[in-house]
Scaffold this motif. Structure first.
Motif, PDB file in Angstrom:
ATOM      1  N   MET A  17       2.419   6.071 -11.094  1.00  0.00           N
ATOM      2  CA  MET A  17       1.388   5.057 -10.976  1.00  0.00           C
ATOM      3  C   MET A  17       1.030   4.450 -12.326  1.00  0.00           C
ATOM      4  O   MET A  17       0.837   3.238 -12.457  1.00  0.00           O
ATOM      5  N   GLU A  52       1.234   4.257  -2.822  1.00  0.00           N
ATOM      6  CA  GLU A  52       1.094   5.680  -2.503  1.00  0.00           C
ATOM      7  C   GLU A  52       2.295   6.469  -3.018  1.00  0.00           C
ATOM      8  O   GLU A  52       2.152   7.584  -3.527  1.00  0.00           O
ATOM      9  N   GLU A  62       0.824  -1.202   0.000  1.00  0.00           N
ATOM     10  CA  GLU A  62       0.000   0.000   0.000  1.00  0.00           C
ATOM     11  C   GLU A  62       0.864   1.261   0.000  1.00  0.00           C
ATOM     12  O   GLU A  62       0.575   2.223  -0.704  1.00  0.00           O
ATOM     13  N   VAL A  63       1.938   1.234   0.794  1.00  0.00           N
ATOM     14  CA  VAL A  63       2.832   2.390   0.852  1.00  0.00           C
ATOM     15  C   VAL A  63       3.539   2.595  -0.484  1.00  0.00           C
ATOM     16  O   VAL A  63       3.679   3.716  -0.960  1.00  0.00           O
ATOM     17  N   GLU A  73       2.071   6.998  -6.713  1.00  0.00           N
ATOM     18  CA  GLU A  73       1.124   8.077  -6.988  1.00  0.00           C
ATOM     19  C   GLU A  73       1.781   9.432  -6.749  1.00  0.00           C
ATOM     20  O   GLU A  73       1.671  10.356  -7.563  1.00  0.00           O
ATOM     21  N   ARG A  74       2.495   9.559  -5.640  1.00  0.00           N
ATOM     22  CA  ARG A  74       3.111  10.832  -5.262  1.00  0.00           C
ATOM     23  C   ARG A  74       4.193  11.260  -6.249  1.00  0.00           C
ATOM     24  O   ARG A  74       4.383  12.450  -6.504  1.00  0.00           O
TER      25      ARG A  74
END
Length: 244
Positions: A128, A120, A116-117, A123-124
């Protein structure tokens, strides 16, 4: 303010050549520090000393109050020191996402660097959409973003960035600055070596100048860049030069 990193009288010699000369400074927790200097000034050597790729000839390095002078790069990574490299070298046969998972597996314990991290972080850092692509097929900008993402996946408290803006277009540089500002605002301490000075000063609150392995200026970016000695050192040096 808590000091996260402290260098005390750090020297590095290769025979008669001195590449770090009595380097000493403290980095407060959460601060973004920029480092500039001419080619061959010793900037990347300083990163190698902080990150553990090199051991100093003398002096001491402390991270969160612990003496890490003789600790390996792997040990420092697990403690929370991560770095990017000037020339990205991803695991080209793995996907972008798999590259992050490897970094998370060998990073700081308890950093939460699971799937999950990693998602993220993708995405940041704007990756992605490239998560399942082989890392070897990425563009220069994407490889630089992956280099940053891999460092973040290790769960750093201190992030060392080595010329991540070099070779990018103005628009790409702007996007990268926004990403680094987000990392800074999340509370990660940053030391950034860069020749693209306008990108650097958009992020950092403090600037150190190194010449011949010595710190010759340290202070607020505007004051440092106005220093006649700094201007003399930088005379004729292109700010977007990619070499260290």
């Amino acid at each position: 303010m808590t000091t996260i990193l402290s260098l005390s009288g750090v020297n590095k010699h290769f025979g008669a050549l001195t590449v770090a000369d009595n380097v000493a400074f403290d980095l407060p927790e959460g601060q973004a520090l920029g480092i500039i200097g001419p080619n061959g000034a010793g900037k990347s050597t300083l990163f190698n000393l902080i990150g553990g790729a090199l051991s100093p000839s003398s002096g001491a390095i402390f991270f969160e109050g612990r003496d890490v002078t003789r600790k390996s790069a792997a040990e420092r990574c697990r403690m929370g020191i991560a770095r990017s490299f000037q020339i990205p070298h991803p695991f080209t046969g793995m996907s972008v996402y798999e590259n992050l998972l490897v970094a998370a597996a060998f990073g700081a314990p308890g950093s939460g660097g699971g799937r999950e991290v990693c998602a993220e972080i993708l995405e940041r850092t704007g990756l992605m959409g490239e998560a399942n692509r082989p890392a070897g097929s990425l563009t220069l900008l994407e490889r630089k973003r992956l280099e940053l993402a891999r460092a973040l996946a290790s769960g750093p408290k201190l992030l060392l960035l080595d010329e991540i803006a070099g070779g990018l277009t103005e628009a790409e540089c702007h996007d990268l600055v926004e990403t680094v500002c987000g990392i800074r605002d999340a509370g990660v301490s940053i030391i950034w070596i860069e020749h693209v000075v306008h990108a650097l000063t958009a992020v950092v609150e403090r600037l150190i100048v190194i010449d011949f392995g010595r710190i010759v200026a340290d202070g607020k970016p505007a004051a440092v860049m106005a220093d006649p000695l700094v201007q003399e050192i930088y005379m004729g040096i292109a700010v977007d030069d990619e070499t260290a």
